[in-house]
Design an enzyme around this catalytic site. Sequence first.
Site, short mmCIF file in Angstrom:
data_model
loop_
_atom_site.label_atom_id
_atom_site.label_comp_id
_atom_site.label_asym_id
_atom_site.label_seq_id
_atom_site.Cartn_x
_atom_site.Cartn_y
_atom_site.Cartn_z
CB ALA A 1 -1.51 11.67 22.93
CG ASP B 1 -2.08 -1.00 1.07
OD1 ASP B 1 -2.34 -1.43 -0.06
OD2 ASP B 1 -2.71 -1.33 2.09
N GLY B 2 2.00 1.21 0.69
CA GLY B 2 2.89 2.36 0.72
C GLY B 2 3.43 2.69 -0.66
NE ARG C 1 -2.94 24.62 25.87
CZ ARG C 1 -3.94 25.46 25.65
NH1 ARG C 1 -5.15 24.97 25.40
NH2 ARG C 1 -3.74 26.77 25.67
CB THR D 1 -8.32 1.59 6.95
OG1 THR D 1 -7.44 1.89 5.86
CG2 THR D 1 -9.75 1.56 6.44
N GLY D 2 -5.98 3.70 8.44
CA GLY D 2 -4.57 3.72 8.80
C GLY D 2 -4.28 4.43 10.10
CE1 TYR D 3 -0.90 8.51 14.15
CE2 TYR D 3 -0.04 10.01 12.49
CZ TYR D 3 -0.13 9.60 13.81
OH TYR D 3 0.55 10.28 14.78
#
Length: 265
Positions: free
Chosen positions: A186, A50-51, A149, A162-164
């Site tokens: 986060a 995929d990359g 933040r 579907t990734g990151y």
Amino acid sequence: MQNRNNIFFYYHPRQEGEKTNHLKSLAEQNGLNVVNESKDASIIVSIGGDGTFLQAVRRTGFRQDCIYTGIADGDQIGLYCDFSITRFEEMIDAVTNNKIEVRRFPTIKVSVNGEKAFYCLNEVSLRSSIIKTIVIDVKIDDEHFETFRGDGMVVSTPTGSTGYSKSAHGAVIDPLLSSFQVSEVASLNNNNYRTLGSSFILNQNRRLQLEVIQDGNDYPIISLDNEAWPVQRIRHVDIEMDNTVIKTVRMSNNTFWNRIQRTFL
């Protein structure tokens, strides 16, 4: 206008060899013309994962007048790769005998500091480059929405969800929906600081602006799809959608949700 049978193979130079030569030979035996320049092709085939597919689309300029397809360099096909290198004959048969369907994947358009815009098929991410939270004012259609933040933010397309974005607890979005998703990485939420704390999805007609508050994070890291981009000083990132899509092919019995099921379930 390019010959509709012109095909270009995109792959890493280290892959040059018996396998790639065999693929080119098979293509020519089935009436396709292998070309050396992507600009001359009507079909662009990536060989890898995929990359590699994402790189092929980016390096060939997100062309609107051709079809992209991915071949996995192994037996494990991916979300963008319908075919494997060991079963290339299936792709040739599908293309020449109209056993395929054309998909149109939406993209997002990204501009940094108001300069030249770039397209992304997966996502754009903005992250802190130092051990310190990054502060970002989030605006939707020029109206302030929140002050973020945390470690960073990810803005993804439906296929990029579907990734990151999924790793950041975002939703998986059907690519038939022209929309883009904003996910926090986060985020800091306490009595002093507050964000939405969840991903949110914007209609294709919305405009998103991420304004970096210069408090020591003057040089955050920005990545477009799977490539980091060197930008000296990021003040704001503008993100929107237009009518730019990537046309790919798939087998008629291999839908996006078949791929999701195969990959995650």
